[in-house]
Design an enzyme around this catalytic site. Structure first.
Site, PDB file in Angstrom:
ATOM      1  N   ASP A  23       0.839  -1.189   0.000  1.00  0.00           N
ATOM      2  CA  ASP A  23       0.000   0.000   0.000  1.00  0.00           C
ATOM      3  C   ASP A  23       0.879   1.247   0.000  1.00  0.00           C
ATOM      4  O   ASP A  23       1.527   1.541   0.997  1.00  0.00           O
ATOM      5  CB  ASP A  23      -0.901  -0.048   1.250  1.00  0.00           C
ATOM      6  CG  ASP A  23      -1.753   1.196   1.386  1.00  0.00           C
ATOM      7  OD1 ASP A  23      -1.881   1.955   0.396  1.00  0.00           O
ATOM      8  OD2 ASP A  23      -2.295   1.411   2.495  1.00  0.00           O
ATOM      9  N   ASN A  25      -0.110   4.480  -0.494  1.00  0.00           N
ATOM     10  CA  ASN A  25      -0.697   5.771  -0.103  1.00  0.00           C
ATOM     11  C   ASN A  25      -1.541   5.681   1.174  1.00  0.00           C
ATOM     12  O   ASN A  25      -2.414   6.511   1.414  1.00  0.00           O
ATOM     13  CB  ASN A  25      -1.536   6.343  -1.254  1.00  0.00           C
ATOM     14  CG  ASN A  25      -2.711   5.441  -1.597  1.00  0.00           C
ATOM     15  OD1 ASN A  25      -2.762   4.285  -1.169  1.00  0.00           O
ATOM     16  ND2 ASN A  25      -3.672   5.968  -2.322  1.00  0.00           N
ATOM     17  N   ASP A  27      -4.025   3.838   2.513  1.00  0.00           N
ATOM     18  CA  ASP A  27      -5.478   3.719   2.664  1.00  0.00           C
ATOM     19  C   ASP A  27      -5.863   2.274   2.995  1.00  0.00           C
ATOM     20  O   ASP A  27      -7.035   1.913   2.979  1.00  0.00           O
ATOM     21  CB  ASP A  27      -6.215   4.211   1.405  1.00  0.00           C
ATOM     22  CG  ASP A  27      -5.861   3.386   0.167  1.00  0.00           C
ATOM     23  OD1 ASP A  27      -5.008   2.479   0.267  1.00  0.00           O
ATOM     24  OD2 ASP A  27      -6.443   3.655  -0.901  1.00  0.00           O
ATOM     25  N   ASP A  31      -1.744  -1.221  -4.020  1.00  0.00           N
ATOM     26  CA  ASP A  31      -1.994  -0.473  -5.244  1.00  0.00           C
ATOM     27  C   ASP A  31      -0.855  -0.631  -6.239  1.00  0.00           C
ATOM     28  O   ASP A  31       0.158  -1.282  -5.951  1.00  0.00           O
ATOM     29  CB  ASP A  31      -2.237   1.002  -4.912  1.00  0.00           C
ATOM     30  CG  ASP A  31      -1.245   1.498  -3.872  1.00  0.00           C
ATOM     31  OD1 ASP A  31      -0.035   1.406  -4.137  1.00  0.00           O
ATOM     32  OD2 ASP A  31      -1.676   1.934  -2.768  1.00  0.00           O
ATOM     33  N   ASP A 100      -4.874  -9.722 -16.074  1.00  0.00           N
ATOM     34  CA  ASP A 100      -5.967 -10.668 -15.976  1.00  0.00           C
ATOM     35  C   ASP A 100      -7.044 -10.238 -16.971  1.00  0.00           C
ATOM     36  O   ASP A 100      -7.456  -9.069 -16.980  1.00  0.00           O
ATOM     37  CB  ASP A 100      -6.536 -10.643 -14.550  1.00  0.00           C
ATOM     38  CG  ASP A 100      -6.941 -12.022 -14.078  1.00  0.00           C
ATOM     39  OD1 ASP A 100      -7.689 -12.690 -14.801  1.00  0.00           O
ATOM     40  OD2 ASP A 100      -6.512 -12.418 -12.978  1.00  0.00           O
ATOM     41  N   ASP A 201      -9.400 -15.598 -17.475  1.00  0.00           N
ATOM     42  CA  ASP A 201     -10.251 -16.102 -16.407  1.00  0.00           C
ATOM     43  C   ASP A 201     -11.265 -17.112 -16.971  1.00  0.00           C
ATOM     44  O   ASP A 201     -11.878 -16.858 -18.019  1.00  0.00           O
ATOM     45  CB  ASP A 201     -10.995 -14.892 -15.800  1.00  0.00           C
ATOM     46  CG  ASP A 201     -11.673 -15.207 -14.481  1.00  0.00           C
ATOM     47  OD1 ASP A 201     -10.999 -15.751 -13.588  1.00  0.00           O
ATOM     48  OD2 ASP A 201     -12.876 -14.905 -14.337  1.00  0.00           O
ATOM     49  N   GLU A 258      -7.022 -20.034 -17.448  1.00  0.00           N
ATOM     50  CA  GLU A 258      -7.524 -20.731 -16.271  1.00  0.00           C
ATOM     51  C   GLU A 258      -8.616 -21.685 -16.751  1.00  0.00           C
ATOM     52  O   GLU A 258      -9.704 -21.247 -17.123  1.00  0.00           O
ATOM     53  CB  GLU A 258      -8.114 -19.756 -15.246  1.00  0.00           C
ATOM     54  CG  GLU A 258      -8.582 -20.501 -13.995  1.00  0.00           C
ATOM     55  CD  GLU A 258      -9.649 -19.775 -13.178  1.00  0.00           C
ATOM     56  OE1 GLU A 258      -9.752 -20.041 -11.980  1.00  0.00           O
ATOM     57  OE2 GLU A 258     -10.379 -18.935 -13.741  1.00  0.00           O
ATOM     58  N   HIS A 323      -5.077 -17.263  -5.776  1.00  0.00           N
ATOM     59  CA  HIS A 323      -5.958 -16.466  -4.923  1.00  0.00           C
ATOM     60  C   HIS A 323      -7.304 -17.134  -4.655  1.00  0.00           C
ATOM     61  O   HIS A 323      -8.146 -16.551  -3.978  1.00  0.00           O
ATOM     62  CB  HIS A 323      -6.174 -15.108  -5.583  1.00  0.00           C
ATOM     63  CG  HIS A 323      -6.885 -15.246  -6.904  1.00  0.00           C
ATOM     64  ND1 HIS A 323      -6.303 -15.852  -7.997  1.00  0.00           N
ATOM     65  CD2 HIS A 323      -8.125 -14.892  -7.293  1.00  0.00           C
ATOM     66  CE1 HIS A 323      -7.162 -15.855  -8.995  1.00  0.00           C
ATOM     67  NE2 HIS A 323      -8.273 -15.267  -8.595  1.00  0.00           N
ATOM     68  N   ASP A 324      -7.546 -18.303  -5.222  1.00  0.00           N
ATOM     69  CA  ASP A 324      -8.823 -18.987  -5.007  1.00  0.00           C
ATOM     70  C   ASP A 324      -8.716 -20.171  -4.057  1.00  0.00           C
ATOM     71  O   ASP A 324      -9.738 -20.740  -3.662  1.00  0.00           O
ATOM     72  CB  ASP A 324      -9.368 -19.528  -6.344  1.00  0.00           C
ATOM     73  CG  ASP A 324      -9.865 -18.433  -7.263  1.00  0.00           C
ATOM     74  OD1 ASP A 324     -10.273 -17.364  -6.755  1.00  0.00           O
ATOM     75  OD2 ASP A 324      -9.844 -18.639  -8.491  1.00  0.00           O
TER      76      ASP A 324
HETATM   77  O1  TEU Z   1     -12.241 -18.505 -10.729  1.00  0.00           O
HETATM   78  C1  TEU Z   1     -13.075 -19.501 -11.220  1.00  0.00           C
HETATM   79  C2  TEU Z   1     -13.845 -20.262 -10.209  1.00  0.00           C
HETATM   80  O2  TEU Z   1     -14.708 -21.013 -10.568  1.00  0.00           O
HETATM   81  C3  TEU Z   1     -13.545 -20.041  -8.760  1.00  0.00           C
HETATM   82  O3  TEU Z   1     -14.052 -18.801  -8.455  1.00  0.00           O
HETATM   83  C4  TEU Z   1     -14.141 -21.054  -7.840  1.00  0.00           C
HETATM   84  O4  TEU Z   1     -15.489 -21.245  -8.094  1.00  0.00           O
HETATM   85  C5  TEU Z   1     -13.960 -20.625  -6.419  1.00  0.00           C
HETATM   86  O5  TEU Z   1     -12.652 -20.187  -6.239  1.00  0.00           O
HETATM   87  C6  TEU Z   1     -14.260 -21.717  -5.426  1.00  0.00           C
HETATM   88  O6  TEU Z   1     -13.152 -22.562  -5.290  1.00  0.00           O
HETATM   89  C7  TEU Z   1     -12.048 -17.315 -11.409  1.00  0.00           C
HETATM   90  C8  TEU Z   1     -11.221 -16.380 -10.552  1.00  0.00           C
HETATM   91  O7  TEU Z   1      -9.951 -16.943 -10.336  1.00  0.00           O
HETATM   92  C9  TEU Z   1     -11.968 -16.090  -9.283  1.00  0.00           C
HETATM   93  O8  TEU Z   1     -11.212 -15.322  -8.383  1.00  0.00           O
HETATM   94  C10 TEU Z   1     -13.234 -15.361  -9.661  1.00  0.00           C
HETATM   95  O9  TEU Z   1     -14.025 -15.158  -8.517  1.00  0.00           O
HETATM   96  C11 TEU Z   1     -14.041 -16.127 -10.698  1.00  0.00           C
HETATM   97  O10 TEU Z   1     -13.247 -16.657 -11.756  1.00  0.00           O
HETATM   98  C12 TEU Z   1     -15.042 -15.217 -11.346  1.00  0.00           C
HETATM   99  O11 TEU Z   1     -14.405 -14.297 -12.177  1.00  0.00           O
HETATM  100 CA    CA Z   2      -3.398   2.165  -1.428  1.00  0.00          CA
END
Ligand code: TEU
Ligand code: CA
Length: 536
Positions: A23, A25, A27, A31, A100, A201, A258, A323-324
């Protein structure tokens, strides 16, 4: 000699979740300037490219995966100028920038959707997927990945629109050529700016059944149907080939898809998006390993199936975290052994064949943060708590140092900082030769120096039976032997390969130790990389 291998085959990609990196700035939200400020760190680490989770303008119902303006950057992340500056500075350091590309759906606040829902004869009506109801109910049994029906009734025109995710994320209609043209135009905008490629995605969800047939019903938690008709439709490949030709108007760019499936994952499906003779995506993710428990044998089986699925001329890509999913360090479990396991996993990821993707924090062994219900902001976690706690635990701020908020921000961050930051942070690990961070750095630099480790062919030696995985990586005159002990016991490795071998990296022994044959005892959780330096 300059190698002809494209950068996305030999390089390593580092995924940043922009909200949580740094971060600049104060907040509480990471960023773009924050990322630029940390480029020196990433260059020191030795990565080749950054993939940024979405930074486009978004009302943030799904934290950026719901885009309302593809041509701009969200205010909370900065400005378009900040983004151009990031590209510039990254390129100066030889680091590529991957964006992305979220084009299965837009935000419901995107101007295209606002037009589309305004009337049945609007020119953009068909850019989204509209359908009349059936006997006063939803058109079919398709379910949203985030819960409930995938159809939302829109009283204004009396029809339903499709959303594979939240109702704030209406699905685009990929069968509409004008819609596709607009997407390609937008892609050219970023490619012209110098972006080095895109992560697509949910690329396997773009196209839906023309006849809107019901999915066959099966019972699974969170996903009570087989996605036969709303995902993985064969026509999608025509559009991906078209999209690829747009990227090919530019030099040296890369696409990674993905291909999202539920456990156990599907290497064959993921590989199908690599096309024939490389006419679809450059790389795709197979998530099989992310869905497996810690086991040398299981990991071996995953890569074996993955390599087998890859078409001629295709190239694998490997990933442990994103991140999922829960962070790999926490997924591997093992209590006190979890750090050792994470080290073995790191050497595995960086030395098997295929482009590695790292997830920010993986290089310091970051764990899932422990969050309470009040902390949760992910719509999935809010909906399913406590059965499923959502994805916030793997999206918490990067741990930079032992100061307040782990040096991420001077104010309270959007998600809490994991309590382990006093011990697990970049600053502390930079100063420790034996830290996880220096392990990553050492192996990344070794990979750069010796092409066999990145581009070389792979030959299995020990296939994970008995907890040991070992393989050769070979290219030209270079030959490496990698041995990984997945267990807490010592293990004997013996392979009839006489010659002079030298340890280039080990989690346990000194560098440059010599062997005259590949007959050695591995310490518990030892990972080592040895190089053949000559005949006996
Ligand atoms: O993810 C696809 C997806 O199906 C996942 O969101 C999954 O259903 C969830 O993580 C449960 O395990 C992509 C992106 O990586 C995700 O961050 C988004 O939320 C999703 O698409 C929608 O754009
Ligand atoms: Ca920031």
């Amino acid at each position: 000699m300059k190698s002809n291998t494209p950068w996305w085959k030999s390089g390593v990609v580092y995924q940043i979740y922009p909200r949580s990196f740094y971060d600049s700035n104060d907040d509480g939200i990471g960023d773009i300037k924050g990322i630029t400020a940390k480029l020196e760190y990433l260059s020191w680490l030795g990565i080749d490219a950054i993939w940024l989770s979405p930074v486009n303008t978004s009302p943030m119902y799904d934290f950026g995966y719901d885009i309302s303006d593809y041509y701009d950057v969200d205010d909370c992340y900065g400005t378009l100028d900040d983004f151009m500056e990031l590209i510039d500075q990254a390129h100066k350091l030889g680091i590529k920038i991957i964006m992305d590309l979220v084009v299965n759906h837009t935000s419901h606040m995107h101007k295209w959707f606002i037009e589309s829902r305004s009337s049945k004869d609007n020119r953009r009506r068909d850019w989204y997927i509209w359908h009349e109801g059936k006997d006063g109910k939803v058109p079919n049994n398709w379910k949203s990945a985030f819960g409930g029906s995938a159809w939302e009734f829109d009283p204004h025109t009396g029809e339903y629109y499709l959303h594979s995710f939240l109702k704030e994320q209406p699905d685009l209609n990929w069968r509409n050529p004008d819609m596709r043209k607009s997407i390609y135009k937008m892609m050219r905008f970023w490619l012209d700016m110098g972006v080095d490629g895109f992560r697509l995605d949910v690329v396997n969800w773009f196209v839906k059944d023309k006849k809107f047939r019901n999915n066959p019903f099966t019972i699974k938690p969170f996903d009570p149907e087989k996605h036969k008709y709303d995902r993985n439709r064969p026509e999608v490949h025509d559009y991906i080939r078209e999209l690829r030709s747009v990227v090919d108007e530019y030099e040296n760019r890369m696409t990674v898809g993905e291909v999202f499936t539920l456990p156990p994952g599907s290497p064959v499906l993921a590989a199908s998006f690599l096309g024939n003779d490389n006419d679809e995506l450059h790389l795709t993710f197979d998530f099989s390993i992310m869905y497996r428990l810690w086991s040398a044998r299981r990991f071996y089986n995953c890569i074996k199936k993955w390599y087998k699925a890859i078409p001629e001329g295709g190239w694998p890509c490997n990933v442990l975290s994103n991140h999922d999913q829960p962070r790999s360090r926490s997924r591997f479990m093992g209590g006190a052994d979890s750090e050792n396991r994470a080290r073995v996993a790191a050497v595995f990821l960086l030395t098997i064949k295929g482009t590695p993707f790292l997830y920010y924090g993986e290089e310091i062994g970051m764990k899932n943060a422990r969050l309470s219900r009040g902390d949760i902001v992910d719509p999935l976690g809010r909906r399913y708590w406590p059965v499923y706690r959502g994805r916030d635990c793997s999206r918490t701020p990067m741990l930079w140092n032992s100061r307040s908020n782990a040096g991420f921000s001077t104010v309270r961050p959007w998600l809490p900082v994991d309590s382990s930051y006093k011990n697990i942070n970049v600053r502390a690990q930079m100063n420790d030769r034996y830290s996880m961070l220096n392990l990553y750095r050492n192996v990344l630099h070794l990979r750069r120096k010796h092409k066999a480790l990145s581009e070389g062919e792979i030959f299995p030696v020990m296939k994970g039976i008995n907890g040991v995985l070992a393989y050769m990586r070979v290219q030209g005159d270079e030959k490496f032997f990698i041995a990984l002990n997945f267990t807490s016991k010592t293990k004997r490795v013996s392979e009839d390969e006489r010659g002079q071998w030298r340890v280039m990296f080990s989690t346990h022994r000194t560098k440059y130790e010599h062997f005259t044959s590949l007959d050695m005892t591995l310490a518990p959780y030892e990972a080592m990389i040895v190089m053949r330096i000559g005949d006996l």
